[in-house]
Design a protein around this motif. Structure first.
Motif, short mmCIF file in Angstrom:
data_model
loop_
_atom_site.label_atom_id
_atom_site.label_comp_id
_atom_site.label_asym_id
_atom_site.label_seq_id
_atom_site.Cartn_x
_atom_site.Cartn_y
_atom_site.Cartn_z
N LEU A 1 -53.60 82.06 136.98
CA LEU A 1 -52.35 82.43 137.65
C LEU A 1 -51.29 82.68 136.60
CD1 LEU A 1 -52.42 79.86 140.57
CD2 LEU A 1 -52.84 82.30 140.71
N VAL A 2 -51.45 82.05 135.44
CA VAL A 2 -50.60 82.38 134.29
C VAL A 2 -51.52 82.71 133.11
CG1 VAL A 2 -48.59 81.03 134.97
CG2 VAL A 2 -50.39 79.95 133.63
N GLU A 3 -50.97 83.43 132.15
CA GLU A 3 -51.77 83.85 131.00
C GLU A 3 -51.50 82.90 129.84
OE1 GLU A 3 -51.25 87.93 130.07
OE2 GLU A 3 -52.62 87.85 128.34
N PRO A 4 -52.54 82.46 129.16
CA PRO A 4 -52.31 81.52 128.05
C PRO A 4 -51.58 82.18 126.88
CG PRO A 4 -54.65 82.06 128.25
CD PRO A 4 -53.96 82.69 129.42
N THR A 5 -50.80 81.40 126.17
CA THR A 5 -50.14 81.87 124.96
C THR A 5 -51.16 82.00 123.83
OG1 THR A 5 -48.25 80.58 125.69
CG2 THR A 5 -48.15 81.48 123.47
N ASP A 6 -52.08 81.05 123.84
CA ASP A 6 -53.10 81.07 122.79
C ASP A 6 -54.32 80.30 123.31
OD1 ASP A 6 -54.27 81.65 120.43
OD2 ASP A 6 -53.17 80.19 119.23
N GLY A 7 -55.43 80.46 122.59
CA GLY A 7 -56.64 79.75 122.99
C GLY A 7 -57.47 80.56 123.96
N THR A 8 -58.65 80.05 124.27
CA THR A 8 -59.56 80.80 125.12
C THR A 8 -60.04 79.96 126.29
OG1 THR A 8 -61.42 80.11 123.77
CG2 THR A 8 -60.44 82.26 123.25
N ILE A 9 -60.30 80.66 127.39
CA ILE A 9 -60.94 80.06 128.55
C ILE A 9 -62.20 80.88 128.79
CG2 ILE A 9 -60.70 79.52 131.00
CD1 ILE A 9 -57.64 79.92 130.58
N THR A 10 -63.34 80.23 128.74
CA THR A 10 -64.59 80.96 128.90
C THR A 10 -65.32 80.45 130.13
OG1 THR A 10 -64.67 80.94 126.50
CG2 THR A 10 -66.61 81.78 127.63
N LEU A 11 -65.56 81.34 131.06
CA LEU A 11 -66.28 80.98 132.28
C LEU A 11 -67.65 81.63 132.21
CD1 LEU A 11 -65.87 79.62 135.18
CD2 LEU A 11 -65.66 81.97 135.96
N GLU A 12 -68.68 80.84 132.21
CA GLU A 12 -70.06 81.33 132.12
C GLU A 12 -70.21 82.31 130.97
OE1 GLU A 12 -70.65 82.84 136.15
OE2 GLU A 12 -72.23 81.33 136.32
N GLY A 13 -69.65 81.95 129.84
CA GLY A 13 -69.81 82.77 128.65
C GLY A 13 -68.89 83.96 128.57
N ARG A 14 -68.06 84.17 129.61
CA ARG A 14 -67.18 85.34 129.58
C ARG A 14 -65.75 84.88 129.34
NH1 ARG A 14 -66.21 89.75 134.32
NH2 ARG A 14 -64.70 90.98 133.14
N ASP A 15 -65.12 85.47 128.34
CA ASP A 15 -63.74 85.10 128.00
C ASP A 15 -62.78 85.68 129.05
OD1 ASP A 15 -61.27 84.62 126.99
OD2 ASP A 15 -61.69 85.39 124.98
N ILE A 16 -62.13 84.82 129.79
CA ILE A 16 -61.21 85.32 130.81
C ILE A 16 -59.75 85.09 130.45
CG2 ILE A 16 -62.90 84.97 132.67
CD1 ILE A 16 -61.15 82.52 133.49
N SER A 17 -59.51 84.67 129.20
CA SER A 17 -58.15 84.23 128.83
C SER A 17 -57.10 85.30 129.06
CB SER A 17 -58.10 83.81 127.37
OG SER A 17 -59.35 83.46 126.89
N HIS A 18 -57.45 86.55 128.76
CA HIS A 18 -56.40 87.58 128.84
C HIS A 18 -56.79 88.74 129.74
CE1 HIS A 18 -54.25 85.48 125.70
NE2 HIS A 18 -55.38 85.42 125.02
N LEU A 19 -57.70 88.48 130.67
CA LEU A 19 -58.07 89.55 131.59
C LEU A 19 -56.87 89.98 132.42
CD1 LEU A 19 -61.59 88.58 132.99
CD2 LEU A 19 -61.00 90.15 131.14
N SER A 20 -56.80 91.26 132.70
CA SER A 20 -55.71 91.76 133.53
C SER A 20 -55.94 91.35 134.97
CB SER A 20 -55.65 93.29 133.44
OG SER A 20 -56.81 93.80 134.06
N ASN A 21 -54.93 91.52 135.77
CA ASN A 21 -55.04 91.15 137.18
C ASN A 21 -56.20 91.85 137.85
OD1 ASN A 21 -53.30 89.18 137.91
ND2 ASN A 21 -51.56 90.56 138.15
#
Lengths: 351, 359, 341
Positions: A78-98
């Protein structure tokens, strides 16, 4: 609850990492002056690293301002991280667009605290619970209505109440509606932000049991955000204790509650009022002084040092790393408690 | 604490007149009914209890149990014309029910005071903390602003606000949650009330701050020797503070005894249900919580017989009484009151064999 | 004044100036560009000022004098330049200097607009300020009482009357009250009368009484409803319960704690309304034949006298922008939480 052993039909991949969070950071800028220059940041979340295994419940606990809610909003993007990564099932979703996130929304769902505020009062229960199908354009072989009624039954509501409005339900029932909506698309990860704290005690227990039943039935993975340490102990497999945007201690439930190592965890557990008058006299209390400092200008070194009774000079200058001190038990402290002893019970219960 | 604040705050308990025989607060047969378009909401129905000076009563119940309505009735804070209040509320022997509203007003804040749940919304956002305490003090005491201000600073100091001389001029939003509740307590204590009602005083606070506030209330009670009523849904909170505990359900008392009794040998199925519903840090983790089934009843159509019967696992265990006759709230020995049709043997058996082992 | 407040004001002023430019450009376009798009030539525009009987030469000469042959942006630039630096206007016989702030010359009577505006401002100012005081006091008092006696006959009556007040157009209430109170009963001054405040305050008030009441009626209805809604909400706030729990007398609870909380939104609307009225209460001024800014603008519109319209518009926009700024600053005075931000 150990889903791995109790459910023989469980997905073979149970227990592997579903969500991997590394160095997650969220700063909210504070702008001032004629040109709205960023003069400071609210360091809401500052470098979180943890993983969530498929089928487990990880709880984030801490007091207000510790960043647990922001973390929940980051995990659900719901918010975009300033830094760092979030990986769901091996896919980086940290900065995916809406738009890139949209198909993933069905995999990550959220349960909110306020069962009153999170349901649109003008929509029927059927519309609310069926909305995810429509939004995600999911095909339902027997029609949306049938799906919704199945879901309502699953969460313990009368499927005939399909056409009723949220205000016709009690708080506990509304939370069940919210849970039904969450479950509609069989999400892989459910982030639950204080799912029971607005409910009455007797209703809390019903919803806690429901969440546990659903988890074992569908191999759900939960990230619970909560402040009630008793509820957290009951529902969690692992617990992360947060303070001012950082993880102070993360461990499996038993280790954390029976052998807490971080002084902050010890203090938190000691502050929980125990419903037993016999404890009143002989309980050893640790009382933290003052309030949580501002996340705009958090203390240097260890963020907890201003309220810690064990703080030494090194705590004011050097930030302790989150280090694994026992199997599955990581602590960010220069002078951890219970390092050698394995028998101390923080709540003072008989050993 | 500074020397000056000791002068003004200490030694009050001694200067008070001795209790005029009997408890300071006595509630007898209190009924609070709200007529609405849908019918009469029986928020409180035939409630009796008492609190002595220096003692703390914990009132426990869920939303709709009538615990907050009771406290507002004592304080005379229901809107005139909205509530039908009958029965007796005796404050130091004076019946507040039916008393001239102006007379009740003069008692409010002076002899009885209240602390509310959410200190942010309970304080006026446009006035400084000091102004609000000074206002509370000056209604009941003819003193100059300067004297009242000094009193406010002393109070803030006493409740543990750091540098009270400057914080007195801060607005509520400049305080943290815990400090706001301390300021709220300071305001309630400004006229040295003999009865203090705290309605969910720590529910909005973090756990470490909650512990601080509970300590503070305990200390202040010993110092001021007031009668304290703590209203909460949290059994942990009353276990920390209360001498006696009353459990309320659907506007009625279902169990009333000493705190130790309530926790060590509770006798009412609803109390058992509450204890089984809450996960506890002081016990082994149970596999499963034991919730009370169903939801609290409507206060317009309270179930006949025992109001708890639709949710009670033991209703009708030996007779149909639970469904037809409202159980009398009676002393079952040693001042332990309950309202339940189960016999003493059944209650002992169920508690010992079915409830206690699962907690 | 803290630095944050100063930077805030500066930022708001910059925004205000930008806004004024936009307003003026839009108004300018409406009056200059639209006729052009509808097929009007500089000559047909000029015809309106010199009459159909004029010779083609006269028309052309007039169009040139008024700058109708220039491109639109130059006309706009000239007009804006006049405000800051003054401008020169040529006549058949000579050149007239119009000192800054020059809002142009009336096409009709060749009088500069600015002095006219200054002349008429006191009338509008008197009308607006007197009415504002009346409606603020009346509306807030009625609204408060209504809220405290919600559901009673007083409440219902007050709300019905205020609904009527909002619905009835001012030329109706204005003319009706004029005919009853001035012409029949003779209690109030007849339309068109205005005495400057400094000449005779008593006469000033007497003459304006009826316009004030008529205008205030319209506004106080709205304020009564707003105040009632605000009070109903505020009186249910937790801090009101706290105030009662302290033992405060009910009047103190209502005024010091309730009204103080409910007035903030009223303040916003009040500022905007006053700002708006300072640009001319068009209908009231017309109904009572008061020579204020609104009447001036109406005259300009009916005579197609663009500089007059532009002048009033820009002045009105200026007042609204200033009122907005004042309201925002007052907000910070009233609500300490705003100060922190």
């Amino acid at each position: 609850m150990s889903t791995q052993t109790e459910n023989p039909t469980a997905d073979r991949r149970l227990g592997e990492d579903l969500l991997v969070v590394e160095g997650l950071q969220k700063y909210f800028p504070i702008r001032k002056g004629l040109l709205q220059k960023t003069v400071a940041n609210v360091q809401a979340v500052d470098g979180l690293t943890f993983t969530v295994k498929r089928g487990e419940t990880l709880s984030l606990v801490g007091e207000s301002g510790c960043g647990k809610t922001t973390t929940g909003r980051l995990l659900t993007r719901l918010v975009e991280p300033t830094d760092g990564t979030i990986t769901l099932e091996g896919r980086d979703i940290s900065h995916l667009s809406n738009s890139a996130m949209r198909p993933l929304r069905r995999d990550i769902q959220m349960i909110f605290q306020d069962p009153y505020g999170s349901l649109n009062p003008r929509h029927t229960v059927g519309t609310i619970v069926g909305a995810p199908f429509r939004l995600q354009k999911v095909k339902t072989p027997n029609g949306i209505k049938k799906e919704v009624q199945d879901l309502l039954e699953l969460v313990g509501l009368n499927p005939e109440h399909y056409n009723r409005y949220p205000h016709e339900f009690s708080g506990g029932q509304r939370q069940r509606i919210g849970i039904a909506r969450t479950l509609a698309l069989k999400p892989k990860l459910i982030v639950a932000d204080e799912p029971v704290s607005a409910l009455d005690v007797s209703i809390q227990a019903q919803v806690v049991n429901l969440l546990e039943d659903l988890q074992s039935e569908f191999d759900l993975t939960y990230v619970m955000i909560a402040h009630d340490l008793s509820v957290v102990r009951h529902v969690s497999d692992r617990v992360a204790v947060m303070y001012l945007g950082k993880i102070m201690e993360i461990a499996d439930r038993t280790s954390l509650y029976e052998r807490p190592m971080h002084p902050y965890t010890v203090a938190l557990l000691s502050a929980v009022p125990i419903p037993d008058t016999n404890r009143r006299e002989n309980r050893e209390r640790i009382r933290l002084q003052g309030d949580v400092p501002s996340p705009i200008n958090p203390p240097k070194g260890c963020r907890f040092h201003t309220r810690c009774w064990k703080a030494q000079d090194v705590c004011k200058t050097t930030e302790p790393p989150l280090a694994q001190l026992a199997p599955g038990h990581a602590v960010a402290c220069h002078f951890p408690e219970n390092k050698d002893s394995l028998t101390i019970d923080p709540t003072g219960a008989a050993v | 604490m500074s020397q000056s604040s000791e002068d003004s705050l200490d030694g009050r308990a001694e200067t008070r007149p001795a209790a005029s025989g009997g408890p300071f607060l006595q509630v007898r047969g209190l009924r609070v009914h709200f007529p609405t378009d849908d019918g009469v909401v029986k928020s409180v129905d035939d409630l009796s209890f008492s609190v002595e000076r220096g003692k703390t009563l914990g009132i426990v119940g869920e939303s709709g149990s009538g615990k907050s309505v009771t406290s507002l009735s004592i304080m005379g804070l229901h809107k005139p014309g909205t509530a039908d209040i009958t029965g007796e509320i005796l404050l130091d022997g004076q019946n507040l029910v039916g008393m001239n509203r102006e007379k009740v007003r003069l008692l409010r804040g002076k002899r009885m005071a209240m602390i509310f749940q959410d200190p942010l919304s309970a304080m006026h956002p446009f006035y400084t903390v000091g102004t609000q305490i000074i206002e509370a003090y000056r209604i009941h005491n003819k003193v100059t602003k300067a004297v009242a201000r000094k009193h406010a600073i002393d109070l803030l100091d006493r409740v543990g606000i750091p540098s009270p001389k400057s914080r007195v001029d801060d607005y509520p939003h400049q305080f943290s949650g815990g400090m706001r509740q301390r300021a709220m307590i300071a305001m309630a204590l400004s006229c040295d009330p003999e009865l203090l009602i705290a309605d969910e005083p720590t529910t909005a606070l973090d756990v470490t701050v909650q512990a601080q506030i509970l300590d503070l209330i305990r200390d202040l009670q010993q110092e001021f020797n007031s009668a304290v009523v703590i209203i909460t849904h949290d059994l942990g909170v009353v276990a920390e503070l209360a001498d006696d505990i009353m459990v309320m359900y659907a506007g009625r008392a279902v169990e009333y005894s000493t705190a130790a009794d309530i926790f060590n040998s509770p006798q009412h199925p609803y109390t058992w249900g509450l204890l089984g519903s809450m996960p506890r840090l002081d016990r082994e983790r149970t596999e499963r919580l034991q919730p009370i089934k169903g939801t609290p009843p409507s206060l317009i159509n309270v179930p006949t017989g025992c109001p708890f019967n639709p949710r009670c696992a033991y209703a009708g265990l030996n007779s149909d009484l639970s469904f037809t006759v409202r159980p009398e709230f009676r002393d079952v020995g040693g001042g332990h009151h309950i309202a339940c049709h189960l016999s003493a043997e059944e209650r002992t058996r169920i508690w010992d064999t079915e409830i206690k082992p699962k907690l | 004044m803290p630095a944050t407040v100063i930077t805030y004001i500066i930022r708001r002023l910059v925004a205000a100036i930008v806004l004024l430019f936009i307003v003026s450009a839009v108004t300018f376009s409406i009056f200059f560009l639209m006729p052009k798009l509808l097929g009007a030539t500089p000559e047909t525009l000029a015809t309106r000022y010199v009459g159909r009987a004029a010779t083609a030469d006269t028309v052309r000469e007039t169009a040139e004098r008024l700058g109708f042959y220039d491109p639109i942006y130059k006309q706009y630039a000239d007009w804006v330049g006049g405000i800051f630096a003054g401008a020169d206007y040529s006549y058949g016989s000579g050149v007239e200097h119009c000192p800054a702030p020059c809002l142009g010359y009336s096409f009709r009577n060749n009088q500069p607009v600015w002095p006219d505006l200054i002349d008429r401002l006191p009338v509008t100012l008197s009308l607006a300020s007197g009415a504002a005081v009346l409606w603020l006091l009346g509306g807030v008092a009625v609204g408060t009482l209504s809220a405290l006696r919600k559901g009673t006959i007083f409440d219902r009556a007050a709300m019905s009357v205020s609904l009527a007040g909002v619905s009835l157009p001012i030329f109706f209430t204005g003319l009706l009250s004029l005919s009853i109170f001035s012409y029949n009963l003779g209690w109030t001054a007849v339309g068109g009368a205005y005495t400057p405040f400094l000449d005779d305050p008593g006469q000033w008030a007497y003459n304006l009484l009826l316009p004030w009441i008529t205008l205030a009626l319209l506004f106080s209805a709205q304020y009564a409803r707003l105040t009632r809604a605000g009070m109903l909400e505020t009186m249910n706030e937790d801090f009101i319960r706290t105030a009662r729990a302290k033992g405060l007398p009910e009047r103190t609870v209502v005024v010091r704690h309730g009204l103080r909380g409910a007035l903030t939104p009223i303040l916003t609307i009040f500022g905007l309304d006053v700002g708006l009225l300072l640009g001319g209460a068009v209908l009231t001024e017309s109904a009572f034949s008061l020579q204020g800014l609104g009447k001036y603008a109406i005259d300009g519109i009916t005579n197609y006298d663009l500089p007059k319209v532009m002048g009033v518009t820009i002045l009105a926009a200026f007042f609204i922008v200033i009122a907005n700024l004042v309201v925002d600053l007052l907000y910070a005075v009233v609500d300490p939480r705003v100060r922190a931000k």
